[in-house]
Design an enzyme around this catalytic site. Structure first.
Site, PDB file in Angstrom:
ATOM      1  N   ASP A  44      13.385   1.071   0.322  1.00 35.83           N
ATOM      2  CA  ASP A  44      12.672   2.040   1.157  1.00 35.83           C
ATOM      3  C   ASP A  44      12.524   3.373   0.431  1.00 35.83           C
ATOM      4  OD1 ASP A  44      11.485   3.254   3.396  1.00 35.83           O
ATOM      5  OD2 ASP A  44      13.424   3.937   4.137  1.00 35.83           O
TER       6      ASP A  44
ATOM      7  N   ASP B  94       8.909   3.465  -1.630  1.00 37.59           N
ATOM      8  CA  ASP B  94       7.537   3.390  -1.119  1.00 37.59           C
ATOM      9  C   ASP B  94       6.876   4.767  -1.084  1.00 37.59           C
ATOM     10  OD1 ASP B  94       9.076   4.335   0.946  1.00 37.59           O
ATOM     11  OD2 ASP B  94       8.316   2.950   2.459  1.00 37.59           O
ATOM     12  N   GLY B  95       7.641   5.779  -0.661  1.00 41.00           N
ATOM     13  CA  GLY B  95       7.091   7.132  -0.649  1.00 41.00           C
ATOM     14  C   GLY B  95       6.790   7.641  -2.049  1.00 41.00           C
TER      15      GLY B  95
ATOM     16  N   ASP C 214       6.139   2.115   7.459  1.00 42.79           N
ATOM     17  CA  ASP C 214       7.463   2.607   7.071  1.00 42.79           C
ATOM     18  C   ASP C 214       8.308   2.925   8.300  1.00 42.79           C
ATOM     19  OD1 ASP C 214       9.413   3.707   5.107  1.00 42.79           O
ATOM     20  OD2 ASP C 214       8.927   5.591   6.097  1.00 42.79           O
TER      21      ASP C 214
ATOM     22  N   THR D  12      -1.250   6.671   3.031  1.00 42.40           N
ATOM     23  CA  THR D  12      -2.134   6.212   4.101  1.00 42.40           C
ATOM     24  C   THR D  12      -1.423   6.294   5.446  1.00 42.40           C
ATOM     25  OG1 THR D  12      -1.404   3.905   3.851  1.00 42.40           O
ATOM     26  CG2 THR D  12      -3.335   4.599   2.566  1.00 42.40           C
TER      27      THR D  12
ATOM     28  N   ASP E  75      11.607   0.782   9.547  1.00 42.27           N
ATOM     29  CA  ASP E  75      12.898   1.467   9.698  1.00 42.27           C
ATOM     30  C   ASP E  75      13.503   1.196  11.068  1.00 42.27           C
ATOM     31  OD1 ASP E  75      12.778   2.555   7.183  1.00 42.27           O
ATOM     32  OD2 ASP E  75      12.022   4.503   7.838  1.00 42.27           O
TER      33      ASP E  75
ATOM     34  N   ARG F  17       2.962   8.649  -3.478  1.00 38.47           N
ATOM     35  CA  ARG F  17       2.593   9.926  -4.103  1.00 38.47           C
ATOM     36  C   ARG F  17       2.149   9.734  -5.553  1.00 38.47           C
ATOM     37  NH1 ARG F  17       6.970  11.184  -0.793  1.00 38.47           N
ATOM     38  NH2 ARG F  17       8.469  10.793  -2.464  1.00 38.47           N
TER      39      ARG F  17
END
Length: 231
Positions: free
Chosen positions: A58, A61-62, A79, A72, A83, A66
């Site tokens: 996890d 992904d962020g 996400d 999106t 979670d 970026r």
């Protein structure tokens, strides 16, 4: 001429959001979570290995969103939902292991899902791409909560607390550790240390629920005022 037409067609083609790298990471998290469910009640080591691998990726992904400029709304929702569902699955298992506390687990699940859903919805109403974006004029506590160090610490503590409960069912305690003249297993220390942070996280979820509900109600009130003025 034909080559030009093909080139124009390619330029006008819509991107496949589902194949964006951060979203593929999100799908991998879901797959790992589903795999862990098959071992939750029978093999805690395999279950938690898959569970934590899902939680670990996890973090990427962020970063991928970026780096590749692939942020999106779908990715943000994926996400958040992943979670929530991940934690919910562990809470449901703990509820099964400790039926005397089932109502407490149910209330925590309701609070966790409803507060984040309302926060996401109110964020979308205000044109944000993520429920984690809190403006300066908005709730200061939530703005501080959604900073990376605080969010990571509280979310990790929350997961570790539930994992301590989970492993207690299987009598998996780890070695004894003596600190402050108190002797306890690693699992017990983890449970004691993370409990205050676990409680704080859910208190913040309650505050988030109220704040998000107020934001949605404000949008309704503003729309009603505009309609009344237009009459």
């Amino acid at each position: 001429m034909a080559a030009t037409a093909v080139s124009r067609k390619k330029k006008g083609a819509s991107p496949n959001i589902f194949l964006y790298i951060p979203n593929l990471i999100g799908f991998a998290r879901v797959a790992l979570l589903i795999a862990s469910l098959f071992f939750m009640t029978s093999n805690p080591y395999v279950a938690m290995s898959l569970y934590w691998l899902s939680a670990f990726i996890d973090a990427f992904d962020g970063m991928a969103a970026r780096h590749f400029n692939q942020c999106t709304i779908f990715g943000s929702v994926l996400d958040m939902v992943t979670d929530r569902v991940t934690t919910l699955c562990l809470m449901m298992t703990c509820g099964q292991f400790y039926p005397q506390y089932m109502v407490a687990f149910q209330l925590l699940a309701v609070l966790d899902i409803s507060s984040h859903w309302l926060q996401m919805y109110s964020s979308m109403l205000s044109g944000k791409t993520s429920h984690k974006f809190i403006k300066l004029e908005e709730n200061a506590l939530l703005r501080y909560y959604y900073t990376k160090p605080v969010l990571f610490t509280l979310c990790s503590a929350n997961e570790l607390f539930f994992m301590a409960l989970y492993f207690a069912h299987f009598n998996i305690n780890g070695p004894e550790v003596v600190a402050f003249s108190v002797s306890a297993s690693v699992r017990e220390w983890i449970g004691w240390i993370t409990f205050p942070l676990f409680a704080l996280k859910h208190l913040i979820s309650l505050i988030q629920l109220v704040a998000a509900a107020s934001n949605v109600a404000k949008v309704d009130a503003d729309n009603t005022n505009l309609q009344n003025k237009a009459r």
